[in-house]
Each structure stands twice: as structure tokens, then as C-alpha cells.
Enzyme design. Sequence first.
Site, PDB file in Angstrom:
ATOM      1  N   ASP A 108      38.815 -40.121  68.949  1.00  0.00           N
ATOM      2  CA  ASP A 108      39.084 -39.835  67.545  1.00  0.00           C
ATOM      3  C   ASP A 108      39.914 -40.919  66.847  1.00  0.00           C
ATOM      4  O   ASP A 108      40.645 -40.622  65.920  1.00  0.00           O
ATOM      5  CB  ASP A 108      39.809 -38.479  67.458  1.00  0.00           C
ATOM      6  CG  ASP A 108      39.920 -37.965  66.027  1.00  0.00           C
ATOM      7  OD1 ASP A 108      39.032 -38.265  65.226  1.00  0.00           O
ATOM      8  OD2 ASP A 108      40.909 -37.284  65.709  1.00  0.00           O
ATOM      9  N   ILE A 119      37.110 -34.164  71.908  1.00  0.00           N
ATOM     10  CA  ILE A 119      35.984 -34.949  72.420  1.00  0.00           C
ATOM     11  C   ILE A 119      36.452 -36.373  72.677  1.00  0.00           C
ATOM     12  O   ILE A 119      37.033 -37.018  71.802  1.00  0.00           O
ATOM     13  CB  ILE A 119      34.816 -34.981  71.413  1.00  0.00           C
ATOM     14  CG1 ILE A 119      34.412 -33.561  70.990  1.00  0.00           C
ATOM     15  CG2 ILE A 119      33.624 -35.715  72.019  1.00  0.00           C
ATOM     16  CD1 ILE A 119      33.340 -33.533  69.910  1.00  0.00           C
ATOM     17  N   CYS A 145      30.852 -19.273  58.679  1.00  0.00           N
ATOM     18  CA  CYS A 145      31.757 -20.375  58.352  1.00  0.00           C
ATOM     19  C   CYS A 145      31.609 -20.805  56.896  1.00  0.00           C
ATOM     20  O   CYS A 145      32.598 -21.118  56.223  1.00  0.00           O
ATOM     21  CB  CYS A 145      31.532 -21.552  59.297  1.00  0.00           C
ATOM     22  SG  CYS A 145      29.867 -22.255  59.273  1.00  0.00           S
ATOM     23  N   CYS A 159      34.891 -20.403  54.187  1.00  0.00           N
ATOM     24  CA  CYS A 159      35.619 -21.592  53.743  1.00  0.00           C
ATOM     25  C   CYS A 159      36.116 -21.404  52.307  1.00  0.00           C
ATOM     26  O   CYS A 159      35.307 -21.289  51.372  1.00  0.00           O
ATOM     27  CB  CYS A 159      34.726 -22.830  53.821  1.00  0.00           C
ATOM     28  SG  CYS A 159      35.571 -24.346  53.295  1.00  0.00           S
ATOM     29  N   CYS A 165      37.819 -30.338  52.285  1.00  0.00           N
ATOM     30  CA  CYS A 165      38.261 -29.650  53.496  1.00  0.00           C
ATOM     31  C   CYS A 165      39.790 -29.554  53.537  1.00  0.00           C
ATOM     32  O   CYS A 165      40.502 -30.518  53.241  1.00  0.00           O
ATOM     33  CB  CYS A 165      37.755 -30.424  54.711  1.00  0.00           C
ATOM     34  SG  CYS A 165      38.275 -29.747  56.292  1.00  0.00           S
ATOM     35  N   CYS A 206      43.336 -26.871  59.516  1.00  0.00           N
ATOM     36  CA  CYS A 206      42.734 -25.577  59.200  1.00  0.00           C
ATOM     37  C   CYS A 206      41.782 -25.186  60.325  1.00  0.00           C
ATOM     38  O   CYS A 206      41.066 -26.033  60.858  1.00  0.00           O
ATOM     39  CB  CYS A 206      41.967 -25.661  57.874  1.00  0.00           C
ATOM     40  SG  CYS A 206      41.132 -24.124  57.409  1.00  0.00           S
ATOM     41  N   ASP A 207      41.793 -23.901  60.679  1.00  0.00           N
ATOM     42  CA  ASP A 207      40.919 -23.395  61.740  1.00  0.00           C
ATOM     43  C   ASP A 207      39.966 -22.315  61.245  1.00  0.00           C
ATOM     44  O   ASP A 207      39.282 -21.684  62.051  1.00  0.00           O
ATOM     45  CB  ASP A 207      41.752 -22.799  62.884  1.00  0.00           C
ATOM     46  CG  ASP A 207      42.332 -23.842  63.813  1.00  0.00           C
ATOM     47  OD1 ASP A 207      41.716 -24.919  63.941  1.00  0.00           O
ATOM     48  OD2 ASP A 207      43.403 -23.590  64.400  1.00  0.00           O
ATOM     49  N   CYS A 252      37.009 -22.091  59.804  1.00  0.00           N
ATOM     50  CA  CYS A 252      35.581 -22.123  60.166  1.00  0.00           C
ATOM     51  C   CYS A 252      35.360 -21.956  61.665  1.00  0.00           C
ATOM     52  O   CYS A 252      34.269 -21.551  62.092  1.00  0.00           O
ATOM     53  CB  CYS A 252      34.916 -23.398  59.649  1.00  0.00           C
ATOM     54  SG  CYS A 252      35.515 -24.922  60.413  1.00  0.00           S
TER      55      CYS A 252
END
Length: 312
Positions: free
Chosen positions: A132, A167, A193, A197, A213, A241-242, A244
Site C-alpha cells: 500500500d 494486501i 454497501c 454509504c 469516501c 471508515c468501515d 461498507c
Amino acid sequence: MASTIQSNTTFVKKISAQLGFDYCGIARAQRLDEDARRLETWLSKGFHGKMGYMERNFDLRVDPAKLVPGAKSVITLLLNYYPEEKQNPEAPKIAKYAFGMDYHDVIRAKMNEFLFELRNEIGDIDGRGFVDSAPVLERSWAVKSGLGWVGKNGNLINKQNGSFFFIATLITDLELVADDPFARDFCGSCTRCIEACPTDAIGSNAVIDGSKCISYLTIELKDELIAPEFKDKMEGWMFGCDICQDVCPWNRFSKPNHTEAFLPIPELLNLNTAEWEEMDESTFKTLLRNSPIKRSKWKGIQRNLKFLPAKL
């Protein structure tokens, strides 16, 4: 030759498990032409907001050989971060991935060890690990490696354990046996989702407008103020933010992680809004020196707090 490739592949999977990764998939290194077209369209619509870095190094993002000359394999690794602990409902909301130590530091150390073990066992190979923080389309490689599909919320979803995973990507010139790509999308007709949102960042065509977002607004956006149009839409989120992910049915299969470094910093679970507002910059830097929350800096968190509902 074939037996050597197979034994090297087996060794890669073995080291992945020993280092604590939950999943390991392998894809053949190749230029991502279809992903390149999608990324170009996404950028042209301005969905990256003020994340200028998304426009830079375009060729590096879609061609692994530009990052590792002679690249033959792309190894994708997933590391679960789903926490057992929950925040106090009165605390400003923090995305679960930020409860513990900065995952960049944790995973980078694992990737360095991964490469060390590969070179120690196999010999002089070239490889680079990414988490990332570099121009790599990690979700695309995860799909090509058979680890899941990209859901309507833009997250990689693993059929066995949902989407609360970091990831990591390891590009190498080592030839390995590729896994079968993940061929199906199991979101089906579900739109939870999209409906959940609060800023309408998830389009009906499952394309994410990153500029709307909440994670972008509270972390990536460096402006002194967040646009007034989002004032009543942040739903208490101070960092990330979680939403979704929390509403995704596949996350009913999420299990608590077993990585000690991801154990929550106690204060992050319990500090209320007033305590965050009263925190000076020196205390912030000390408390969060190993946390990803430091990315927003003290000024950014103070800005975000102004967008929390008054009841908090």
C-alpha cells in the site's frame, strides 16, 4: 526444471504460513492492460480527488516488469486485521485497521524476511515487496492469484473470511506455478454497501468515487477544512471508515486476527471526543508514534473532530 519450479512454489507457500500470512496466491507477471484502461477512465473522472500520486507512475502500476526487471511471478499475501475488541460506542470512530501498530511497518518487516528466506533457500533472485505504498494494483493481483474478488465497495473479498485483510505484493523474477485466477463475483444482486454509504461514494456501477469516501476525507485530504456538504454525513468517523465492510454479508465469516502487533492501543478504544479535542500535539505524537493514525497528523484529527455529531 518443472520439479524445481514446483518445489520453489511449495517453499513460497511454506514461508508465507511461517510468517503468519493467512493466504498466499501466485500469478504470472504480465502487463495489466484491462486494469490500465479502467484506471485511466477512473482518473479521467477525477475520482481520485486530490490524491495526485495516483496519476504518477502510471506505467509502473500496470507493468510489474517496470518495477522488477525480468519479473516472472507476482506473489500476493493477505494478513487478517479483524479485531476481537470493539470501540466504546461513545468514542469517535476509527477504522479497525488502525487499532494497533502501523501495518506498513509490520508487513514491511515480514516482506524483508520473506525475501531473505527465498534468497537463502533458492539463491540470487531479484524481488521487491510492496504494501500500500507503491504503484501496485494489489487487488487486481489478488484476483489473478485466486484469493477473491473485488466487491462493489472496491474491497477484495475472500469467500472464506471476508475483506478485513491487508494486501501485500511481492514481485520477483523467480518462476513459480501460478494459481488459478478467481473467476466469479459473489456479490450478486446485493447492494448493502451502496445503500449504506452516507456520502454516496459507491456508484450503482460499483465504481468508487474516492473524492467522496469518508476514508479519503479523514485521511488523504490535506485541506484545512472538509467541504461543508459532508458535515452531516460523516456518521462519527474520525479516522477512516468501515461502513461498507461492516454491512457486507461476507464479513460474517471474519475471525479475530492473531497478530500481536495489531492488538489495539487501549486509548483508541476508549477516548471520547472531548479527550481527543483536549489532546495536545506532543501527547498525540507520543501516543500514536507507532499508529497509522499519525498519517492524519494532529491538525488533521482536530479538523476531523469538528465534523463529528454534537452528541459525541
